[in-house]
Design an enzyme around this catalytic site. Sequence first.
Site, mmCIF file in Angstrom:
data_model
loop_
_atom_site.group_PDB
_atom_site.id
_atom_site.type_symbol
_atom_site.label_atom_id
_atom_site.label_comp_id
_atom_site.label_asym_id
_atom_site.label_seq_id
_atom_site.Cartn_x
_atom_site.Cartn_y
_atom_site.Cartn_z
ATOM 1 C CB CYS A 183 41.702 35.315 31.233
ATOM 2 S SG CYS A 183 41.025 36.803 31.993
ATOM 3 C CG HIS A 227 36.399 36.228 27.871
ATOM 4 N ND1 HIS A 227 36.958 35.003 28.151
ATOM 5 C CD2 HIS A 227 37.142 37.139 28.553
ATOM 6 C CE1 HIS A 227 37.991 35.160 28.975
ATOM 7 N NE2 HIS A 227 38.124 36.462 29.221
ATOM 8 C CD GLU A 228 36.960 40.849 27.443
ATOM 9 O OE1 GLU A 228 37.071 41.284 28.612
ATOM 10 O OE2 GLU A 228 37.788 40.065 26.935
ATOM 11 C CG HIS A 231 36.362 39.668 32.546
ATOM 12 N ND1 HIS A 231 36.948 39.068 33.634
ATOM 13 C CD2 HIS A 231 37.098 39.275 31.465
ATOM 14 C CE1 HIS A 231 37.987 38.353 33.251
ATOM 15 N NE2 HIS A 231 38.098 38.454 31.932
#
Length: 270
Positions: A183, A227-228, A231
């Site tokens: 990350c 993954h994003e 976030h």
Amino acid sequence: MRVTGQACPRRRDGQGCAPVNEVVVGAGQNAGPEGYAACSCGRRFPLPPAARRRLDAVAAGCRAVPPATAEPAAARALDSLLERVVRPAEPTSRLSRPGVVPVGAPVLHRPTQPVGVISPGLVRFALHMASVMRAAGGVGLAANQAGAPVRMLAHDLGRIVPQILVDPRVVGSHGTWTYGEGCLSLRVDDATADVVRPKVVTVVATLLDGRVLAVRADEVLARVLQHEVDHLDGIVYVQRLVGAEREAVLASVERAGGDLASLPPRPHGV
């Protein structure tokens, strides 16, 4: 359709190019509807009719984010917010890449809000995000990693789907795939770890030109999008780790002086 032969430069284990991603982009003011399949390297293939019908139905259920001209007051409010909160590209943290918010910053651990309108400031911010991501050598960046609590992401797989996705949502998933993740918000030795996630995800989003995107993503694209989107939901990949691997990464963060107070004591979903 599967295409074999020369090894794909992006897929694992010497696999050949294959249409592992399926994409539909709706019509806009300056462009007609588009449908195609794509390899993880970006090589494109015809989209099978059944896949086109399936993704057309998914896209039909997604409301496009309106332009600034449709909601000028909301556009002004968004631009004002972005002017106040966006992290400059120059400052550095010992825990993150330049211009990227480090793990422990509150904005990274709270769910972001829908963008709601495509404003001039949002377009400028998208360019800033892409620049920060490239400079950091990343393949993805969420808006809150750049300081803004809004639902938008950038990625570096633009040969497969457009690089900026506004208000992205995961609307379906299946399978599992273990893949190593790191990350840009956690530049710490020994922090890369294998994360188990769905192998295939269906994602809907709006593009900066106002068109709706529906993608059935597999392999690397699926991993980056998940993954994003995590976030944007206030979740960092460390929260998905379990057991000894989780403890090892947390210990690395602690040794580097990272603030673990923002991370829940238990893995996400447990």
